[in-house]
Write a protein that holds these residues in place. Structure first.
Motif, mmCIF file in Angstrom:
data_model
loop_
_atom_site.group_PDB
_atom_site.id
_atom_site.type_symbol
_atom_site.label_atom_id
_atom_site.label_comp_id
_atom_site.label_asym_id
_atom_site.label_seq_id
_atom_site.Cartn_x
_atom_site.Cartn_y
_atom_site.Cartn_z
ATOM 1 N N GLN A 53 -60.830 -6.953 -1.486
ATOM 2 C CA GLN A 53 -61.074 -7.201 -3.031
ATOM 3 C C GLN A 53 -60.182 -8.400 -3.385
ATOM 4 N N ARG A 54 -59.064 -8.868 -2.800
ATOM 5 C CA ARG A 54 -58.166 -9.848 -3.177
ATOM 6 C C ARG A 54 -58.739 -11.088 -3.193
ATOM 7 N N LYS A 55 -58.631 -12.089 -4.221
ATOM 8 C CA LYS A 55 -59.057 -13.159 -4.356
ATOM 9 C C LYS A 55 -57.999 -14.131 -4.193
ATOM 10 N N PHE A 56 -56.724 -13.773 -4.053
ATOM 11 C CA PHE A 56 -55.672 -14.679 -3.847
ATOM 12 C C PHE A 56 -54.547 -14.023 -2.977
ATOM 13 N N PRO A 57 -54.335 -14.884 -1.944
ATOM 14 C CA PRO A 57 -53.504 -14.303 -0.608
ATOM 15 C C PRO A 57 -52.239 -13.677 -0.975
ATOM 16 N N THR A 58 -51.495 -14.537 -2.068
ATOM 17 C CA THR A 58 -50.118 -14.170 -2.388
ATOM 18 C C THR A 58 -49.929 -14.264 -3.805
ATOM 19 N N LEU A 59 -48.714 -14.295 -4.300
ATOM 20 C CA LEU A 59 -48.621 -14.616 -5.703
ATOM 21 C C LEU A 59 -47.734 -15.844 -5.623
ATOM 22 N N GLU A 60 -47.983 -16.961 -6.529
ATOM 23 C CA GLU A 60 -47.315 -17.943 -6.340
ATOM 24 C C GLU A 60 -47.296 -18.579 -7.592
ATOM 25 N N GLU A 61 -46.623 -19.825 -8.024
ATOM 26 C CA GLU A 61 -46.657 -20.343 -9.064
ATOM 27 C C GLU A 61 -47.260 -21.673 -9.036
ATOM 28 N N LYS A 62 -48.303 -22.038 -9.778
ATOM 29 C CA LYS A 62 -49.141 -22.944 -9.763
ATOM 30 C C LYS A 62 -48.883 -24.027 -11.023
ATOM 31 N N LEU A 98 -55.568 -28.492 -17.882
ATOM 32 C CA LEU A 98 -56.429 -27.337 -17.644
ATOM 33 C C LEU A 98 -57.735 -27.632 -17.126
ATOM 34 N N GLY A 99 -57.915 -28.928 -16.667
ATOM 35 C CA GLY A 99 -59.249 -29.222 -15.829
ATOM 36 C C GLY A 99 -58.895 -28.858 -14.476
ATOM 37 N N GLN A 100 -57.608 -29.032 -14.100
ATOM 38 C CA GLN A 100 -57.259 -28.538 -12.506
ATOM 39 C C GLN A 100 -57.134 -26.917 -12.797
ATOM 40 N N LEU A 133 -59.734 -22.053 -10.700
ATOM 41 C CA LEU A 133 -60.327 -20.762 -10.837
ATOM 42 C C LEU A 133 -61.803 -20.830 -10.223
ATOM 43 N N GLU A 134 -62.446 -21.978 -10.359
ATOM 44 C CA GLU A 134 -63.801 -21.847 -9.726
ATOM 45 C C GLU A 134 -63.757 -21.878 -8.206
ATOM 46 N N GLU A 135 -62.736 -22.438 -7.550
ATOM 47 C CA GLU A 135 -62.659 -22.288 -6.151
ATOM 48 C C GLU A 135 -62.359 -20.723 -5.755
#
Length: 295
Positions: free
Chosen positions: A247-256, A270-272, A277-279
């Protein structure tokens, strides 16, 4: 007249929430999970806003009740008040780690029937709470309540729900908070991401109980404003480790950090964020946060 009727409904909601907070002053008993919706509702009633509030007021009532062998069982009532409440019923889901999925469904449908038969058009949160206090324990497997569950049993029965929380904060700059977010997520086996700056965005995903524990820790810190913008729950059949990983959409938790700009270098691009999020297949979330279509 609709405006009048709407305002009446909104006033009833506010006085009922005031009553709840005076009866249950402790957060572990009663907590509003969407503060923004409450503020919007108050503005609407005080005529400061002609706009009908965009989101429902949501809150949790936790109830401890004794089962026959004198052990205590906890139930949580997640409630959302539709804008027309009390002319329509509140949305209530009762949960407990001791309830199987089918027991939970039965309990919730019986509660709804009780409310439909007795409270059309009247405030009924307290009555619902009383009903849960009196009846909910009867829905737990008789076999289960007769011994205290070991931790591994408790997790087995909770592994059924995968949750993703989208948390919004007015801003996240503080280094210690940023460290807490990463450390707690690791400790609770949650993945996702944290975007510091203004606004601050945190997404965590994993076991429902872990997400709820993460949220209860985070919101105890001091914030100008923090709330759950959106919540996704997926019930997993079997609910093993592999199911959760799937179910996970993210492999780990990281600061972006998305190319900061602004005087303090704190406003994220916010465009980035939208592209990120789209990816991940979460583009629709962008609109929930910022109320605009992403580009």
């Amino acid at each position: 007249t609709t405006k009048m009727a709407n305002q009446d409904a909104a006033e009833v909601q506010i006085s009922e929430l005031d009553l709840l907070s005076s009866m249950f002053p402790y957060e572990e008993e009663f907590a509003v999970t969407d503060q923004l919706a409450l503020v919007e509702l108050k503005h609407y009633v005080e005529n400061e806003s002609a706009e009908v509030p965009s989101s429902k007021v949501q809150f949790i009532l936790n109830i401890k009740t004794e089962v026959p062998n004198a052990s205590t069982v906890e139930f949580s009532m997640s409630c959302a008040l539709p804008f027309k409440y009390p002319t329509v019923l509140p949305e209530i889901t009762v949960r407990s780690s001791l309830l199987s999925r089918s027991q939970q469904i039965l309990l919730n449908s019986d509660l709804k029937t009780y409310l439909m038969q007795n409270f059309s058009g009247e405030p009924c949160i307290l009555s619902a709470r009383e009903w849960v206090k009196d009846h909910a324990a009867a829905y737990i497997d008789k076999g289960l309540s007769s011994f205290s569950m070991t931790a591994s049993d408790a997790t087995k029965s909770e592994v059924t729900t995968f949750t993703r929380l989208w948390i919004y904060s007015h801003h996240i700059y503080n280094k210690q908070k940023r460290k807490n977010i990463i450390d707690w997520a690791k400790e609770l086996c949650l993945s996702g991401f944290c975007m510091p700056g203004k606004p601050g965005v945190v997404c965590v995903e994993g076991l429902q109980s872990s997400c709820e524990e993460f949220w209860s820790r985070i919101r105890r810190l001091t914030w100008k404003r923090i709330l759950i913008r959106h919540r996704e729950d997926v019930s997993l059949e079997g609910g093993g480790h592999a199911e959760i990983q799937k179910q996970r959409k993210f492999p780990t938790l990281e600061e972006k950090c998305f190319d900061a700009h602004g005087a303090r270098g704190n406003h994220m691009d916010l465009g980035q964020l939208y592209n990120f999020l789209e990816e991940k297949g979460c583009a629709d979330i962008f609109q929930m946060y910022f109320g605009v279509e992403g580009h």
